[in-house]
Enzyme design. Structure first.
Site, short mmCIF file in Angstrom:
data_model
loop_
_atom_site.label_atom_id
_atom_site.label_comp_id
_atom_site.label_asym_id
_atom_site.label_seq_id
_atom_site.Cartn_x
_atom_site.Cartn_y
_atom_site.Cartn_z
CG HIS A 172 -3.84 -3.31 3.83
ND1 HIS A 172 -2.49 -3.33 3.83
CD2 HIS A 172 -4.05 -2.95 2.92
CE1 HIS A 172 -2.36 -2.13 3.69
NE2 HIS A 172 -3.02 -1.86 3.13
CB CYS A 176 -0.83 -0.10 1.14
SG CYS A 176 -2.28 1.31 1.34
#
Length: 495
Positions: A432, A334
């Site tokens: 994630h 991310c």
């Protein structure tokens, strides 16, 4: 008919409120009750994606799991995601409504109470009992005006309160008695009992202490709870629980996570923490990347540009170059993926003044921060090895460039994510939660030469929740807590 409710507040932060609610949620669910966890306001950069595309705090996600209920944005109607020392992104019922500094947020609270109460009553309409978790400390009377997280909510719904103190810190008698002393009389009248958490040793030695607290406060003594060692096997939401250096690793591959100031979603490394075959370390700023590290992970960030600057200030950019020269691997997730690119542009000023900054230049990609926020669960496979994965996206920004033509992940719907360079030595992606997938985690650890344990992570979490529920049934007057709960009513108005 609306559910009964009981609220758990603390003498301070990190006294065990979240795990108490999770454990009681599982215990009451096993008793056959329909339980709804609820936290009016949470502050955390660890969040979970709900089925309807919203987000809630990770603690409420665990509590929903403990209650065997689907996650909903109404379990955590106000989520604050800190972006600086004085400001946060404000998420209301799962949707970002903007950013606010602490002073401005205080002025917003009266308007946010309407959303909090709406969410609470929605949950209460579909449950037998609502377990409400407060935030921080009940005794922060400087924040009492306009409060929506603790006594302000309790007063608005006339929900009874149980105060939790942490004896492991020391001074628990003063903490609990002092909380009673500073509460306004009408707030103190809502407190029905207390719990003392994380006791070590012979409980008989603190019997007099429990009696003293009860005598000085007038609150019912509901339990002295021994330290639950398996709590480490459950996801930790707060940075207070972020581990530092691991133990000496011996021959185990060393995996380091760069814990920059605004690290987010670090709970996704919990499955790695439970693997005995590696030495997992979270490095605080100022700690160099060890020369024997096998992998350096750049995790998510709530303020990517600021954390990239912090990374450079601590010298980690130089360390990463040396790490790669030694043959070490780098993985960005991310915000960490965005940092690995050549440039991060923020034309609309999402993270501060509009502009752009140079990235680390380890992947030939560029990122533009955008208004749209991706919030969804995803699944697919590693592009090169075709190992299946499941995870979730939670980010703003688009990343593209030549290296992205060799994506790290391919989604089941045909989309791709991430980039890979130097024959896999450097990789990054937005997804994630990859390490919670047992198959992918075993594959990834195997490529490092680690001995895997066969950990079934999701089953382990379930077993730990069952163990926590049994622990509380032994040491807490659960039936007494049930008896204290009552149906919400509006606060009486003066004649």
């Amino acid at each position: 008919m609306a559910a009964r409710a009981i609220m758990f507040q603390g003498t301070g932060s990190d006294v065990g409120k979240s795990l108490m609610v999770a454990g009681l949620a599982r215990a009451l669910t096993l008793r056959g009750l329909t339980v709804a966890p609820f936290k009016p306001q949470n502050m955390s950069n660890n969040a979970a994606v709900t089925a309807d595309g919203g987000e809630i705090g990770r603690a409420q996600a665990l509590q929903a799991r403990a209650a065997r209920r689907p996650m909903t944005v109404h379990m955590n109607p106000v989520l604050l995601k800190p972006q600086s020392e004085v400001g946060s992104q404000v998420v209301v019922q799962g949707r970002v409504i903007g950013n606010a500094k602490a002073s401005a947020y205080q002025a917003m609270k009266p308007q946010l109470m309407a959303a909090v109460l709406e969410s609470f009553h929605r949950l209460a309409a579909d449950a037998d009992i609502v377990l409400v978790e407060g935030a921080g400390s009940a005794s922060e009377i400087n924040l009492r005006a306009g409060d929506i997280a603790n006594m302000g909510f309790a007063q608005a719904t006339q929900t009874p309160v149980v105060i939790i103190g942490d004896i492991d810190r020391g001074g628990v008698i003063a903490s609990l008695v002092g909380t009673k002393a500073v509460l306004a009389p009408d707030d103190a009248a809502l407190v029905a009992g207390f719990l003392v958490n994380r006791f070590r040793g012979d409980p008989a030695l603190f019997a007099a202490g429990m009696n003293e607290i009860a005598a000085r406060t007038g609150w019912a003594s509901l339990g002295l709870i021994p330290h639950f060692s398996d709590a480490r096997r459950l996801p930790a939401e707060d940075a207070l629980g972020l581990p530092g250096h691991g133990a000496a690793g011996g021959q185990r591959p060393k995996v380091v996570v760069l814990a920059y100031p605004r690290i987010s979603n670090f709970d996704e490394f919990d499955p790695l923490r439970l693997e005995d075959g590696i030495d997992l370390q979270f490095l605080r700023p100022g700690t160099p990347i060890p020369g024997d590290a096998a992998v350096a992970i750049l995790p998510g960030s709530k303020a990517t540009i600021a954390d990239l600057q912090a990374l450079r200030e601590t010298g980690w950019d130089i360390d990463l170059s040396a790490h790669l020269r030694r043959g070490g691997r780098v993985l960005g997730i991310c915000g960490g993926y965005q940092m690995l690119g050549r440039k991060i542009s923020d034309p609309d000023g999402h993270e501060g003044a509009p502009g752009s900054v140079a990235g680390l230049g380890l992947l030939d990609v560029e990122t533009t921060l955008t208004d749209d926020k991706a919030l969804r669960e995803v699944h697919g496979a590693l592009t090169e090895d075709q190992i299946p994965f499941r995870g979730y996206e939670m980010h703003i920004g688009r990343t593209d460039g030549p290296t992205a033509r060799a994506p790290f992940l391919t989604f089941a719907d045909g989309r791709s994510d991430g980039a890979v360079a130097r024959e896999g030595q450097i990789a990054g992606c937005y997804v994630h939660g990859l390490f919670a997938d047992d198959g992918l985690r075993a594959h990834w650890l195997g490529r490092l030469g680690a001995v895997t344990t066969g950990l079934a992570y999701e089953s382990d979490v379930e077993a730990t929740l069952d163990g926590l529920a049994a622990h509380l049934e032994r040491h807490v007057n659960v039936s007494g807590i049930l008896a204290l709960a009552r149906r919400p009513t509006p606060r009486p108005t003066a004649p």
